[in-house]
Write a protein that holds these residues in place. Sequence first.
Motif, short mmCIF file in Angstrom:
data_model
loop_
_atom_site.label_atom_id
_atom_site.label_comp_id
_atom_site.label_asym_id
_atom_site.label_seq_id
_atom_site.Cartn_x
_atom_site.Cartn_y
_atom_site.Cartn_z
N ALA A 84 0.81 -1.20 0.00
CA ALA A 84 0.00 0.00 0.00
C ALA A 84 0.85 1.26 0.00
O ALA A 84 0.47 2.26 -0.59
CB ALA A 84 -0.94 0.01 1.20
N ALA A 85 2.01 1.22 0.66
CA ALA A 85 2.87 2.40 0.74
C ALA A 85 3.31 2.88 -0.64
O ALA A 85 3.32 4.09 -0.91
CB ALA A 85 4.07 2.11 1.62
N ALA A 86 3.66 1.95 -1.51
CA ALA A 86 4.09 2.33 -2.85
C ALA A 86 2.93 2.97 -3.62
O ALA A 86 3.12 3.96 -4.34
CB ALA A 86 4.61 1.11 -3.60
N GLN A 87 1.73 2.45 -3.45
CA GLN A 87 0.57 3.01 -4.13
C GLN A 87 0.26 4.42 -3.62
O GLN A 87 -0.11 5.31 -4.40
CB GLN A 87 -0.65 2.09 -3.96
N VAL A 88 0.41 4.63 -2.32
CA VAL A 88 0.19 5.96 -1.76
C VAL A 88 1.22 6.93 -2.34
O VAL A 88 0.87 8.06 -2.73
CB VAL A 88 0.26 5.95 -0.21
N MET A 89 2.47 6.51 -2.43
CA MET A 89 3.51 7.38 -2.97
C MET A 89 3.22 7.73 -4.43
O MET A 89 3.34 8.89 -4.83
CB MET A 89 4.88 6.72 -2.86
N ILE A 90 2.81 6.74 -5.21
CA ILE A 90 2.45 7.00 -6.61
C ILE A 90 1.28 7.98 -6.67
O ILE A 90 1.30 8.94 -7.45
CB ILE A 90 2.09 5.69 -7.35
N ALA A 91 0.28 7.75 -5.84
CA ALA A 91 -0.89 8.63 -5.83
C ALA A 91 -0.50 10.05 -5.47
O ALA A 91 -0.97 11.01 -6.12
CB ALA A 91 -1.94 8.10 -4.85
N ARG A 92 0.35 10.21 -4.49
CA ARG A 92 0.77 11.55 -4.07
C ARG A 92 1.57 12.24 -5.17
O ARG A 92 1.36 13.42 -5.45
CB ARG A 92 1.57 11.47 -2.78
N LEU A 93 2.48 11.51 -5.78
CA LEU A 93 3.30 12.10 -6.84
C LEU A 93 2.46 12.46 -8.07
O LEU A 93 2.62 13.53 -8.65
CB LEU A 93 4.43 11.15 -7.23
N GLU A 94 1.58 11.57 -8.47
CA GLU A 94 0.76 11.82 -9.66
C GLU A 94 -0.29 12.90 -9.42
O GLU A 94 -0.81 13.47 -10.37
CB GLU A 94 0.09 10.53 -10.14
N SER A 95 -0.60 13.20 -8.16
CA SER A 95 -1.59 14.24 -7.88
C SER A 95 -0.97 15.64 -7.90
O SER A 95 -1.69 16.63 -7.84
CB SER A 95 -2.28 13.98 -6.55
N LEU A 96 0.34 15.70 -8.01
CA LEU A 96 1.01 17.00 -8.10
C LEU A 96 0.75 17.64 -9.46
O LEU A 96 0.41 16.94 -10.43
CB LEU A 96 2.51 16.82 -7.89
N PRO A 97 0.92 18.96 -9.56
CA PRO A 97 0.75 19.61 -10.87
C PRO A 97 1.65 18.94 -11.92
O PRO A 97 2.81 18.64 -11.65
CB PRO A 97 1.20 21.05 -10.61
N GLY A 98 1.07 18.69 -13.07
CA GLY A 98 1.81 18.02 -14.14
C GLY A 98 1.70 16.51 -14.09
O GLY A 98 2.15 15.81 -14.99
N GLY A 99 1.09 15.99 -13.02
CA GLY A 99 0.93 14.55 -12.88
C GLY A 99 -0.29 14.04 -13.63
O GLY A 99 -1.04 14.81 -14.23
N ASP A 100 -0.49 12.76 -13.55
CA ASP A 100 -1.61 12.09 -14.23
C ASP A 100 -2.71 11.84 -13.20
O ASP A 100 -2.61 10.93 -12.37
CB ASP A 100 -1.12 10.78 -14.84
N ARG A 101 -3.77 12.65 -13.26
CA ARG A 101 -4.85 12.57 -12.27
C ARG A 101 -5.49 11.19 -12.23
O ARG A 101 -5.79 10.67 -11.15
CB ARG A 101 -5.91 13.63 -12.59
N GLN A 102 -5.73 10.59 -13.39
CA GLN A 102 -6.35 9.27 -13.42
C GLN A 102 -5.45 8.22 -12.77
O GLN A 102 -5.92 7.32 -12.07
CB GLN A 102 -6.71 8.88 -14.86
#
Length: 86
Positions: free
Chosen positions: A1-19
């Motif tokens: 789960a930790a890796a998924q949270v990190m991906i979610a946090r990074l992708e939610s930054l400006p320029g990231g992939d919202r989906q």
Amino acid sequence: AAAQVMIARLESLPGGDRQRALAAARKAVELGGDDPSQTAQAHVVLGNLSEEDPQARRAEYDKAVELGVPVLDDAGLAVLLNGEKP
């Protein structure tokens, strides 16, 4: 789960992939059963991504709070209290 949270946090930054952020956060919730901290962080990301639906945003934040673990620093708390965008 930790890796998924990190991906979610990074992708939610400006320029990231919202989906991709949404998919990773949802996966973290699904996988985070034995780690309430990771699950709570995933709910916070989901809330942050619910910009156009204030009720959904609040519901995700409420789920994070119900888990009873701290997930916000002072800046994150200010965002919630003041209604500012993260």
